[in-house]
Scaffold this motif. Sequence first.
Motif, short mmCIF file in Angstrom:
data_model
loop_
_atom_site.label_atom_id
_atom_site.label_comp_id
_atom_site.label_asym_id
_atom_site.label_seq_id
_atom_site.Cartn_x
_atom_site.Cartn_y
_atom_site.Cartn_z
N TYR A 40 0.84 -1.19 0.00
CA TYR A 40 0.00 0.00 0.00
C TYR A 40 0.88 1.25 0.00
O TYR A 40 0.62 2.21 -0.71
CB TYR A 40 -0.93 0.01 1.22
CG TYR A 40 -1.89 -1.15 1.27
CD1 TYR A 40 -2.89 -1.29 0.31
CD2 TYR A 40 -1.81 -2.10 2.28
CE1 TYR A 40 -3.77 -2.35 0.36
CE2 TYR A 40 -2.70 -3.17 2.33
CZ TYR A 40 -3.67 -3.29 1.37
OH TYR A 40 -4.54 -4.34 1.42
N PRO A 52 -0.33 4.74 2.93
CA PRO A 52 -0.82 3.37 2.90
C PRO A 52 -2.30 3.23 3.26
O PRO A 52 -3.03 2.46 2.65
CB PRO A 52 0.05 2.65 3.93
CG PRO A 52 1.27 3.48 4.06
CD PRO A 52 0.85 4.89 3.77
N VAL A 55 -4.49 4.31 0.30
CA VAL A 55 -4.47 3.29 -0.75
C VAL A 55 -5.30 2.08 -0.32
O VAL A 55 -6.09 1.55 -1.10
CB VAL A 55 -3.02 2.88 -1.09
CG1 VAL A 55 -3.00 1.68 -2.02
CG2 VAL A 55 -2.27 4.05 -1.71
N GLY A 56 -5.17 1.66 0.92
CA GLY A 56 -5.96 0.55 1.43
C GLY A 56 -7.45 0.83 1.36
O GLY A 56 -8.24 -0.05 1.01
N VAL A 71 -1.81 -5.74 -4.44
CA VAL A 71 -1.54 -4.60 -3.56
C VAL A 71 -1.72 -5.12 -2.14
O VAL A 71 -2.81 -5.52 -1.75
CB VAL A 71 -2.48 -3.41 -3.86
CG1 VAL A 71 -2.15 -2.23 -2.95
CG2 VAL A 71 -2.38 -3.01 -5.32
N ARG A 73 -0.08 -5.85 2.18
CA ARG A 73 0.55 -5.36 3.40
C ARG A 73 2.06 -5.53 3.31
O ARG A 73 2.55 -6.49 2.71
CB ARG A 73 0.02 -6.13 4.61
CG ARG A 73 -1.43 -5.89 4.89
CD ARG A 73 -1.97 -6.81 5.95
NE ARG A 73 -1.06 -7.03 7.08
CZ ARG A 73 -1.46 -7.43 8.27
NH1 ARG A 73 -2.73 -7.66 8.51
NH2 ARG A 73 -0.58 -7.63 9.23
#
Length: 128
Positions: A40, A52, A55-56, A71, A73
């Motif tokens: 992310y 991040p 994006v998550g 995509v 962790r």
Amino acid sequence: MSQESLLSDGGPRHPDALPEYAERVLEVAELIPPGRVMTYGDVAEWLGEGGPRQVGRVMALYGGAAPWWRVVRADGVLLPGHELRALGRYRAEGTPLKEADRAAQGHAPRLDMRRARWDGGGHTEGHT
């Protein structure tokens, strides 16, 4: 980047249109080759915007039609609640995995981030 800026960029848009940031995140996800992943944070860094969590959030809200399993962790743990679907994709694409040791809860493998992580090499269009 706030949640408000993620969901509304201020311009007049068709009600079904994706927010501009979400479109850019999903475009990056589409660039990731089969068998490779970006975190992310990698995606946010690629875009030069957000982080991040943003994006998550995009992937959670809009990523169903994109290669969401690419995509991930940063620790390589498979997406909770989607482990089996993701694992099937990783195995089909030949994504490097680390088998879990027997002490690991659920014995689910992790992504081998050292080998699977993609840096965007060869696809620099639009990279800021």
